[in-house]
Motif scaffolding. Structure first.
Motif, short mmCIF file in Angstrom:
data_model
loop_
_atom_site.label_atom_id
_atom_site.label_comp_id
_atom_site.label_asym_id
_atom_site.label_seq_id
_atom_site.Cartn_x
_atom_site.Cartn_y
_atom_site.Cartn_z
N GLY A 142 89.35 -68.37 34.63
CA GLY A 142 89.31 -67.23 33.73
C GLY A 142 90.53 -66.34 33.72
O GLY A 142 91.66 -66.79 33.52
N SER A 197 89.68 -69.37 28.70
CA SER A 197 89.06 -68.04 28.73
C SER A 197 90.02 -66.95 29.20
O SER A 197 89.60 -65.80 29.35
CB SER A 197 87.85 -68.09 29.66
OG SER A 197 88.24 -68.59 30.93
N LYS A 250 86.72 -63.66 25.68
CA LYS A 250 85.72 -64.44 24.96
C LYS A 250 86.11 -64.62 23.50
O LYS A 250 86.50 -63.68 22.81
CB LYS A 250 84.38 -63.72 25.05
CG LYS A 250 83.21 -64.48 24.47
CD LYS A 250 81.95 -63.88 25.01
CE LYS A 250 80.90 -63.58 24.13
NZ LYS A 250 79.71 -63.03 24.64
N THR A 279 85.22 -70.21 23.33
CA THR A 279 84.93 -70.10 24.76
C THR A 279 83.62 -69.39 25.07
O THR A 279 83.34 -69.09 26.24
CB THR A 279 86.07 -69.36 25.49
OG1 THR A 279 86.16 -68.01 24.98
CG2 THR A 279 87.39 -70.08 25.29
N PHE A 328 81.35 -67.93 28.98
CA PHE A 328 80.94 -66.59 29.40
C PHE A 328 79.42 -66.46 29.47
O PHE A 328 78.89 -65.38 29.69
CB PHE A 328 81.53 -65.55 28.44
CG PHE A 328 83.02 -65.40 28.57
CD1 PHE A 328 83.56 -64.49 29.47
CD2 PHE A 328 83.88 -66.19 27.83
CE1 PHE A 328 84.93 -64.36 29.62
CE2 PHE A 328 85.26 -66.07 27.97
CZ PHE A 328 85.78 -65.15 28.87
N GLY A 362 83.78 -66.88 32.35
CA GLY A 362 85.13 -67.37 32.13
C GLY A 362 85.58 -68.50 33.03
O GLY A 362 86.71 -68.99 32.88
#
Length: 197
Positions: free
Chosen positions: A52, A60, A64, A68, A72, A97
């Motif tokens: 993330g 990610s 968001k 993606t 999340f 993420g």
């Protein structure tokens, strides 16, 4: 004469397994089994972690998006994305993420179906020795994006009792232009089904 007991199928891995740092989840996914309800199955022998906001190579990284959104959502879901305009890749979501890319499988069941899905494969090793190869062999596409791997429905990841390797090989990830020095790829040492040594 006693009736033999029917052997219980392995249970899907619990959601709590995925709800951790992907750097912990990834090496522990090695030797788990990705299963399709039609009988195809492969042992996970190579993975990469994506982390993330700490990882410029993660989809990610910037937050968001429509692409993606699954990353999340709840841990234990499958995140499937399209790459190079021609291939699907599948990941196990590990929390906001974060995800682990499944890079290679050692086929263990349903090989006839795998060959039907990958007619250019010349041998068992070529069926699933790369992220695009394994999604083809297992018929994973955008239709599987967001499925819950913990429910044992169309696809699931199970523990059949084979422990992860005590000393997996750890290297940098493959095919990236960002965060190329992060050592977030693991694979089973000496395994012939790994994509690249």
């Amino acid at each position: 004469m006693a009736t033999p007991r029917k052997q219980a199928l392995p249970r899907p891995i619990d959601r709590s397994f995925y709800a951790r740092d992907p750097l912990r989840v990834a090496p522990q996914l090695l030797n788990k089994v990705l299963m399709c309800r039609d009988g195809r199955a492969g042992r996970i022998v190579e993975v990469e972690a994506y982390r993330g906001a700490d990882d410029p190579a993660a989809h990610s990284y910037r937050g968001k998006t429509a692409r993606t959104e699954v990353m999340f959502g709840p841990p234990g879901h499958m995140y499937v994305y399209f790459t190079y305009g021609m291939h699907w890749c599948c990941n196990a979501v590990c929390g906001p993420g974060n995800a682990v890319l499944i890079r290679a499988l050692q086929p263990i069941a349903g090989l006839e179906r795998m060959y039907a899905a990958r007619p250019l494969a010349k041998n068992d090793r070529q069926l699933c020795n790369g992220p695009a190869c394994l999604t083809q062999a297992m018929s994973i596409t955008k239709l599987q994006n967001g499925i819950d791997l913990t429910q044992g429905e169309s696809y699931t990841i199970v523990d059949d009792g084979t422990p992860p390797p005590r000393r997996p090989v750890r290297t940098t990830r493959i095919g990236l232009t960002k965060a190329v020095d992060y050592p977030w790829r693991w694979y089973v040492a000496e395994n012939a089904y790994v994509s690249k040594k």
